[in-house]
Design an enzyme around this catalytic site. Structure first.
Site, PDB file in Angstrom:
ATOM      1  N   LYS A  20       6.575  21.962 -16.416  1.00  0.00           N
ATOM      2  CA  LYS A  20       5.943  20.666 -15.863  1.00  0.00           C
ATOM      3  C   LYS A  20       5.446  20.722 -14.466  1.00  0.00           C
ATOM      4  O   LYS A  20       4.429  20.239 -13.570  1.00  0.00           O
ATOM      5  CB  LYS A  20       6.465  19.352 -16.113  1.00  0.00           C
ATOM      6  CG  LYS A  20       6.045  18.349 -16.083  1.00  0.00           C
ATOM      7  CD  LYS A  20       5.649  17.284 -16.569  1.00  0.00           C
ATOM      8  CE  LYS A  20       5.000  15.878 -15.703  1.00  0.00           C
ATOM      9  NZ  LYS A  20       4.834  14.600 -16.641  1.00  0.00           N
ATOM     10  N   GLU A  41       8.946  16.385 -26.416  1.00  0.00           N
ATOM     11  CA  GLU A  41       8.353  17.256 -25.033  1.00  0.00           C
ATOM     12  C   GLU A  41       8.656  18.778 -25.021  1.00  0.00           C
ATOM     13  O   GLU A  41       8.006  19.011 -24.485  1.00  0.00           O
ATOM     14  CB  GLU A  41       7.731  16.262 -23.656  1.00  0.00           C
ATOM     15  CG  GLU A  41       7.859  14.384 -24.116  1.00  0.00           C
ATOM     16  CD  GLU A  41       6.396  14.479 -23.631  1.00  0.00           C
ATOM     17  OE1 GLU A  41       5.613  15.180 -23.801  1.00  0.00           O
ATOM     18  OE2 GLU A  41       5.888  13.909 -24.324  1.00  0.00           O
ATOM     19  N   LYS A  66       3.083  10.379 -12.508  1.00  0.00           N
ATOM     20  CA  LYS A  66       2.096   9.656 -12.650  1.00  0.00           C
ATOM     21  C   LYS A  66       2.524   8.727 -12.325  1.00  0.00           C
ATOM     22  O   LYS A  66       3.925   8.549 -13.347  1.00  0.00           O
ATOM     23  CB  LYS A  66       1.294  10.681 -14.081  1.00  0.00           C
ATOM     24  CG  LYS A  66       0.723  10.798 -14.219  1.00  0.00           C
ATOM     25  CD  LYS A  66       0.405  11.531 -15.303  1.00  0.00           C
ATOM     26  CE  LYS A  66      -1.388  12.364 -15.690  1.00  0.00           C
ATOM     27  NZ  LYS A  66      -2.038  12.242 -17.395  1.00  0.00           N
ATOM     28  N   ARG A  88       0.745  -0.630  -0.590  1.00  0.00           N
ATOM     29  CA  ARG A  88      -0.247   0.143  -0.130  1.00  0.00           C
ATOM     30  C   ARG A  88       0.786   1.477   0.121  1.00  0.00           C
ATOM     31  O   ARG A  88       0.548   2.582   1.005  1.00  0.00           O
ATOM     32  CB  ARG A  88      -1.062   0.153   1.146  1.00  0.00           C
ATOM     33  CG  ARG A  88      -1.996  -1.167   1.305  1.00  0.00           C
ATOM     34  CD  ARG A  88      -3.266  -1.139   2.166  1.00  0.00           C
ATOM     35  NE  ARG A  88      -4.131  -1.724   1.652  1.00  0.00           N
ATOM     36  CZ  ARG A  88      -4.272  -2.467   2.868  1.00  0.00           C
ATOM     37  NH1 ARG A  88      -2.582  -3.366   4.063  1.00  0.00           N
ATOM     38  NH2 ARG A  88      -4.367  -4.234   2.785  1.00  0.00           N
ATOM     39  N   HIS A 117       7.221   7.007 -28.077  1.00  0.00           N
ATOM     40  CA  HIS A 117       6.462   7.556 -27.110  1.00  0.00           C
ATOM     41  C   HIS A 117       6.173   8.925 -27.937  1.00  0.00           C
ATOM     42  O   HIS A 117       5.416   9.850 -28.800  1.00  0.00           O
ATOM     43  CB  HIS A 117       5.980   8.164 -25.509  1.00  0.00           C
ATOM     44  CG  HIS A 117       5.415   8.758 -25.262  1.00  0.00           C
ATOM     45  ND1 HIS A 117       3.727   8.657 -24.656  1.00  0.00           N
ATOM     46  CD2 HIS A 117       5.390   9.805 -24.358  1.00  0.00           C
ATOM     47  CE1 HIS A 117       3.362   9.650 -24.450  1.00  0.00           C
ATOM     48  NE2 HIS A 117       4.589  10.648 -23.756  1.00  0.00           N
ATOM     49  N   HIS A 147      -1.499  14.932 -26.918  1.00  0.00           N
ATOM     50  CA  HIS A 147      -1.479  13.372 -26.245  1.00  0.00           C
ATOM     51  C   HIS A 147      -2.210  13.114 -26.655  1.00  0.00           C
ATOM     52  O   HIS A 147      -2.338  11.328 -26.682  1.00  0.00           O
ATOM     53  CB  HIS A 147      -0.638  13.552 -25.147  1.00  0.00           C
ATOM     54  CG  HIS A 147       0.208  13.563 -24.586  1.00  0.00           C
ATOM     55  ND1 HIS A 147       0.936  14.612 -24.528  1.00  0.00           N
ATOM     56  CD2 HIS A 147       1.490  12.647 -23.455  1.00  0.00           C
ATOM     57  CE1 HIS A 147       1.915  14.803 -24.236  1.00  0.00           C
ATOM     58  NE2 HIS A 147       2.549  13.624 -23.500  1.00  0.00           N
ATOM     59  N   HIS A 169      -0.766   8.991 -28.319  1.00  0.00           N
ATOM     60  CA  HIS A 169      -1.973   7.858 -27.484  1.00  0.00           C
ATOM     61  C   HIS A 169      -2.331   7.109 -28.812  1.00  0.00           C
ATOM     62  O   HIS A 169      -2.094   5.476 -28.373  1.00  0.00           O
ATOM     63  CB  HIS A 169      -2.256   7.970 -26.387  1.00  0.00           C
ATOM     64  CG  HIS A 169      -2.099   8.409 -24.820  1.00  0.00           C
ATOM     65  ND1 HIS A 169      -2.322   9.061 -24.036  1.00  0.00           N
ATOM     66  CD2 HIS A 169      -0.467   8.218 -25.201  1.00  0.00           C
ATOM     67  CE1 HIS A 169      -1.210   9.174 -23.008  1.00  0.00           C
ATOM     68  NE2 HIS A 169      -0.273   8.994 -23.952  1.00  0.00           N
ATOM     69  N   ARG A 194      -4.002  20.584 -15.730  1.00  0.00           N
ATOM     70  CA  ARG A 194      -2.693  19.360 -15.917  1.00  0.00           C
ATOM     71  C   ARG A 194      -3.014  19.397 -17.146  1.00  0.00           C
ATOM     72  O   ARG A 194      -2.107  18.584 -17.654  1.00  0.00           O
ATOM     73  CB  ARG A 194      -2.469  18.869 -14.715  1.00  0.00           C
ATOM     74  CG  ARG A 194      -1.497  17.588 -15.066  1.00  0.00           C
ATOM     75  CD  ARG A 194      -0.775  16.660 -13.744  1.00  0.00           C
ATOM     76  NE  ARG A 194       0.029  16.091 -14.442  1.00  0.00           N
ATOM     77  CZ  ARG A 194       0.721  15.675 -13.293  1.00  0.00           C
ATOM     78  NH1 ARG A 194       0.152  15.390 -12.086  1.00  0.00           N
ATOM     79  NH2 ARG A 194       1.324  14.215 -13.546  1.00  0.00           N
ATOM     80  N   GLU A 224      -4.382  15.749 -11.535  1.00  0.00           N
ATOM     81  CA  GLU A 224      -5.211  16.648 -13.150  1.00  0.00           C
ATOM     82  C   GLU A 224      -6.285  16.723 -13.266  1.00  0.00           C
ATOM     83  O   GLU A 224      -7.510  15.997 -13.911  1.00  0.00           O
ATOM     84  CB  GLU A 224      -4.855  14.834 -14.378  1.00  0.00           C
ATOM     85  CG  GLU A 224      -4.829  15.701 -15.401  1.00  0.00           C
ATOM     86  CD  GLU A 224      -4.674  14.514 -16.712  1.00  0.00           C
ATOM     87  OE1 GLU A 224      -4.027  13.309 -16.270  1.00  0.00           O
ATOM     88  OE2 GLU A 224      -3.822  15.104 -17.379  1.00  0.00           O
ATOM     89  N   ASN A 265      -0.823  17.511 -22.040  1.00  0.00           N
ATOM     90  CA  ASN A 265      -1.569  16.099 -22.968  1.00  0.00           C
ATOM     91  C   ASN A 265      -1.499  16.553 -24.305  1.00  0.00           C
ATOM     92  O   ASN A 265      -1.774  16.575 -25.495  1.00  0.00           O
ATOM     93  CB  ASN A 265      -2.879  15.499 -22.182  1.00  0.00           C
ATOM     94  CG  ASN A 265      -2.637  14.796 -21.111  1.00  0.00           C
ATOM     95  OD1 ASN A 265      -1.222  14.221 -20.711  1.00  0.00           O
ATOM     96  ND2 ASN A 265      -4.051  14.685 -20.019  1.00  0.00           N
TER      97      ASN A 265
END
Lengths: 361, 361
Positions: free
Chosen positions: A226, A184, A142, A120, A264, A247, A251, A240, A236, A244
């Protein structure tokens, strides 16, 4: 060494940028609840940098459990993650063991998710060794693994205690990965900082030539941009999403070709061209600005068109993108270079026209 | 209906306790960001209560994606979790879809971990249908799945938005599961509330006879005690460990026999007898108090000795328990009924003597 601080209250942390940081166990030791870490790395990075980091840690009295993963996005999956859990349990690592990610984005995302969920949650440190990981994935907390039905679909927000971005590690980076990282970097200029975009146009050749000072500046400014956005919106729910930019399309490219076919950053580069084209078609961005973005990406050796999947396949792929809201697709558009905006909805015809114009036949 | 509030600031939530709550979609609808939920339930519970809940939700305009899991602790694993992710992705559930756990502790733990990690976190509601889940696992935000090398080794803290504990569902509970739930109820009295322990001695027969008022009181008082401890220490860095009374031994029993051989509550019952015996041997608890605890558990039809694994096997199993710190085993001891304490270390000989005295030959 320069340090950027991510302002997230009790979850805030420093990002150190400079040369020789792999030897600086003194930056890590004070953060560890217990003099033991598990270093998660990849088969490519381990022979290059694992011994150096482990020796530095040993010098500071910190024991090191190495966990070496197979390489590549295709292994950012449950099977690999479960291997990490197995290794941690076999070595009786407990809640006080810090996980250190030494590698690129795949290692960082997967090790971060392992740190978020092992017993956890255990402490986490990022030592990114690719430009992409240094300017993007190692900042913001993330973490994720992929699901066969979608990229990064399983994950958590889990902030590291520190990030060490060592410029030395970029010397061994394959040129294609350097270029993917630059995608990026260029994104950060495009969405948030027009002078930085200008600087990138002026200094792209120095960056491609691995000029240390130029790289350190690009990493620092990217990380500052960032970190500022993340500090506004850790989970997000709002701004935020600006990060993206490119993206949603990117994606779709990655999922459509199968993870790992394109890097990527390559998919994001083509995705940014698409998002800029969509912005032009919707009348928010001038054509000349979209052209500047395309040219800079092209000079960086990045793709400026998507693969020929066909518009409908793109639409299918984007509808399961996790940035969708209540079944709707959300896009980041540009108003001008340095200024991005979240669009709640986009007319389907403009989207189809963009996909047709910006992907292979 | 009575309501207990868990005081965790912006992550605080209500626990509603009473009859007929499965029909009360009005308690849930205002909490949902989107009029759609995914109800995760088990093959046993689905035919009993799924339609009733889905009808109530439909009446409030809320659509329901049912996800039915195979039954039992043996399925609290990655394969089952991945099936949940697959179902959510196939139905295009997004970050605004709320996951509702309808079932016992396995369903709640697994669905909660799915909610914690699907697309990096979606809202979550607990509708526990077993006494154990109502008094224990649905409160406090712990979610997890098992790893072959250890129980609950992979998980997250993820608080629900609400808990609905419907006393009606206890009518269909197998008697062994009712007794297993009583183990945790008795634990709450033993560690924190001597008058409640007295009340349990006086009212055990009513509880075993499914007296609604007695059950509702036992659930409410248990939940109050657990919520108070959780509010002190959400992430289990301190006093929350008191709730693990009996669990270090109990987890060893479950792992040693294989998950599912004993019910969790049965393992905890034997574990509490062991922890009380250890407390007596270390001179912190009077023998008469330990005897009262053992007799109450015995009257509830619960095991008061562990299986014959042998002391060394127990020690091996306990060393990988996640409550261990830096390789050390941590125990919860009793000073008296109603007062527990965390012991940083315990002499190995007292531990071995306890294991020999309290487990089968």
């Amino acid at each position: 060494m320069q340090t950027v601080r991510v302002a997230l209250g009790e979850r805030g942390y420093p990002i150190h940028i400079g040369a020789g940081l792999l030897d600086r166990a003194d930056l890590l030791a004070p953060l560890l609840p217990q003099p033991r870490v598990a270093v998660v790395t990849s088969a490519t990075v381990a022979p290059l940098y694992l011994d150096r980091l482990a020796r530095a840690l040993a010098g500071a009295g910190v024991a090191c459990v190495p966990i070496v993963l197979p390489d590549g996005e295709a292994h950012k999956d449950w099977a690999t993650l479960n291997g990490v859990f197995g290794a941690l349990l076999e070595r009786r690592c407990d809640r006080g063991t810090t996980l250190v990610a030494l590698g690129g984005g795949v290692v960082g995302d997967l090790a971060g998710f392992a740190a978020a969920t092992y017993q956890r949650g255990v402490p986490f440190v990022q030592v990114p060794t690719t430009l992409l990981a240094q300017v993007d994935s190692s900042v913001g907390g993330k973490t994720a693994i992929n699901h066969p039905l979608g990229k990064n679909m399983i994950g958590a927000f889990h902030q590291p205690r520190a990030v060490l971005a060592d410029m030395d590690t970029l010397a061994t980076l394959p040129p294609a990965e350097l270029r993917a990282g630059l995608a990026e970097v260029i994104k950060h200029g495009a969405i948030r900082d027009a002078p930085f975009f200008d600087w990138l146009e002026a200094n792209l050749d120095a960056l491609l030539g691995l000029d240390r000072n130029a790289l350190a500046h690009a990493v620092k400014r990217s990380v500052e941009i960032k970190a500022a956005v993340v500090a506004l919106d850790e989970r997000e729910t709002g701004p935020r999403a600006l990060l993206n930019f490119g993206h949603t399309f990117g994606h779709a490219i990655e999922a459509g070709l199968g993870y790992g076919a394109w890097l990527h950053g390559e998919a994001v580069a083509a995705g940014m061209v698409m998002a800029a084209e969509l912005s032009v078609r919707l009348g928010t961005l001038e054509r000349t600005a979209a052209d500047r973005l395309r040219r800079l990406l092209e000079r960086a050796g990045l793709p400026v068109a998507g693969p020929a999947l066909g518009p409908e396949r793109y639409l299918d792929l984007m509808a399961v993108d996790k940035k969708a809201e209540a079944g709707r697709i959300r896009f980041i558009l540009l108003d001008r270079l340095g200024e991005a905006r979240i669009a709640g909805s986009v007319p389907a015809d403009a989207l189809r026209a963009t996909l047709t114009a910006c992907s292979g036949k």
